[in-house]
Design an enzyme around this catalytic site. Structure first.
Site, PDB file in Angstrom:
ATOM      1  N   ASN A 126     -35.113 -28.566  17.953  1.00  0.00           N
ATOM      2  CA  ASN A 126     -35.573 -29.995  18.500  1.00  0.00           C
ATOM      3  C   ASN A 126     -36.406 -30.144  19.506  1.00  0.00           C
ATOM      4  OD1 ASN A 126     -33.113 -29.165  19.876  1.00  0.00           O
ATOM      5  ND2 ASN A 126     -32.785 -31.144  20.412  1.00  0.00           N
ATOM      6  N   GLU A 143     -24.985 -25.541  26.031  1.00  0.00           N
ATOM      7  CA  GLU A 143     -25.201 -26.907  25.623  1.00  0.00           C
ATOM      8  C   GLU A 143     -24.995 -27.298  24.289  1.00  0.00           C
ATOM      9  OE1 GLU A 143     -26.232 -30.214  24.666  1.00  0.00           O
ATOM     10  OE2 GLU A 143     -28.239 -29.591  24.638  1.00  0.00           O
ATOM     11  N   CYS A 166     -30.225 -34.123  21.854  1.00  0.00           N
ATOM     12  CA  CYS A 166     -28.912 -33.987  22.391  1.00  0.00           C
ATOM     13  C   CYS A 166     -28.498 -35.037  23.182  1.00  0.00           C
ATOM     14  CB  CYS A 166     -28.559 -32.651  23.205  1.00  0.00           C
ATOM     15  SG  CYS A 166     -28.963 -31.165  22.218  1.00  0.00           S
TER      16      CYS A 166
END
Length: 472
Positions: free
Chosen positions: A151, A247, A281
């Site tokens: 992303n 993450e 995210c």
């Protein structure tokens, strides 16, 4: 059609097996890239180990290399942004902004190379230690494996590679399979910046296959991973006692209290929900709005959403491009349809064409619906009313994730309560959960991950603290 290789020990290596790189707008093949196997993982690790052990880069030289790379990155900004638009489906304005952010990440990393320091330890305060002096030094861990998502393929790579190099480590870089071309250009930039051979090695191919080889390689000392919780959990099992930073995602929540500016916050939440087609995210996914302003908030959010332009990412007027794949667009379409079948209501959007999914707002949702209980990673967000701030905090915390949350209020008591009681790695007051600058500590709790990104904090993660004691 152009073919790209792996980057190992300062050389480009072509392998027999190739995978196609797909232009996310056209759905057609735009290039081919080599696939690494076990032999290439070993070769990359050999190169990284040799470089780390035999080629010393002094801290100021690390600073110079990272600063030169940041400059070269901006020299290639347009080229890099077009690559990002094509391989991610990201609108060109967002792609240009990502390059600018990545430049800042490298500059921040460069500065950290000059700041690595330990601390004095007051041994004289211990009995019979008046003749001793002690201090700590921060030492590089060795080889860092940087595994990055699709992303934000450039900036998140810089968040791993920049601090690793600043700390004196060598790097094995594994980008997402679907976004390898920006990684190729980034490696070319570091080579041009003067990074010695072996300090940055690029491996491309299937994550599931390469992951096995990378975690089996015992000479790798640290794994920095951004991706799904399922893969993160498997990585934790495979690396054993070696160190990790992860993450792993979120279903980020925002609380909008009755004293917030409805029009401004509704637009901000929608912007944060639909940036990069929601594939962020900390994308705004759950919005808890005080019941007294609930209907007005919904109206404002819908009005803004209807103005958004869905189309070709390279068109500067486009607000939302395609998702990373048609498969992902089909997934979120199913999730929204499942929600509506259980009683949820679509206020705007809800339609799919190929890999494009309309910016969508859902309400009347229940906690067991995937659109709020899981990470949507799509241009969809839900609006949920609440009556008391305690109720809102409870709904925010009712999640397996805990990355960031946003709170909009002019009441100091409400802000303080939220700051103390919300269970996330970051609580952002009077801005959305999506707020991030590249110099702040960024990371989560629960299944959102372990450790913190941001060059200052990542350097600490990627170094060991060594104690030195002098007995005089």
């Amino acid at each position: 059609m152009k073919e790209y290789g792996l980057f190992i020990d300062g050389k480009w290596l072509v392998t027999p097996e190739k995978i196609a790189v797909i232009n996310k707008t056209t759905g057609k093949e735009s290039a081919f890239i080599s696939v690494a196997g076990e032999a290439e993982v070993k070769a990359a690790t050999d190169a990284a180990a040799r470089a780390f052990k035999t080629v010393k880069i002094e801290p100021y030289r690390r600073y110079e290399i990272l600063m030169k790379a940041s400059q070269l990155l901006m020299d290639h900004q347009k080229t890099m942004a077009i690559l990002l638009s094509q391989e991610v489906g990201k609108p060109i304005r967002e792609a240009m902004a990502e390059v600018t952010r990545a430049q800042q990440t490298l500059i921040l990393s460069a500065e950290e190379a000059k700041r690595m320091t330990g601390e004095m330890v007051p041994l004289a305060g211990a009995p019979n230690c008046g003749n001793r002096v002690a201090f700590t030094m921060r030492m590089p861990v060795g080889i860092v494996c940087a595994i990055t998502p699709f992303n934000f393929p450039l900036n998140l790579a810089c968040h791993k590679i920049g601090p690793a190099l600043a700390a004196g480590n060598s790097v094995i870089y594994k980008p997402a399979t679907v976004t390898p071309l920006s990684a190729v250009l980034l490696c070319e930039i570091f080579a041009e910046a003067g990074l010695p051979d072996g300090y940055l090695n690029l491996l491309t191919g299937s994550g599931s296959q390469l992951g096995k080889f990378l975690t089996a390689e015992q000479r790798i000392h640290f794994y920095s991973f951004t991706g799904s919780p399922a893969v993160g959990k498997q990585l934790m099992k495979d690396v054993g006692f070696r160190r990790v930073a992860m993450e792993l995602g979120s279903n980020s929540a925002n609380i909008v209290h009755h004293d917030a500016n409805i029009a401004e916050v509704a637009v901000l939440c929608a912007k944060h929900a639909f940036a990069n087609a929601g594939q962020v995210c900390i994308s705004c996914q759950r919005v808890y709005v005080h019941r007294s302003i609930y209907h007005a908030f919904c109206e404002q959010a819908v009005a803004y959403t209807k103005k958004l332009v869905v189309g070709d990412p390279l068109d500067p007027t486009t607000d939302i491009g395609p998702m990373i794949s048609e498969q992902e667009a089909i997934r979120i379409e199913k999730w929204v349809n499942e929600a509506t079948a259980k009683g949820a209501r679509i206020l705007v959007g809800g339609k799919r064409k190929d890999a494009w999914y309309e910016p969508t707002i859902v309400t009347d949702v229940q906690t067991d619906m995937k659109v709020i209980s899981m990470e949507a990673f799509a241009p969809v967000f839900s609006i949920i009313p609440y009556d008391t701030i305690e109720e809102a905090i409870g709904m925010v915390n009712d999640s397996i994730y805990g990355l960031q949350a946003g709170v909009f209020t002019n009441c100091l008591d409400v802000a303080k309560l939220c700051a103390m009681k919300i269970e996330t790695g970051g609580v952002i007051i009077n801005d959305g959960a999506t707020f991030r600058t590249d110099n702040m500590p960024y990371g989560g709790i629960k299944e959102s991950g372990i450790g913190r990104e941001g060059p200052q904090y990542a350097v600490k993660e990627m170094t060991e603290e060594k104690l030195i004691v002098f007995n005089f």
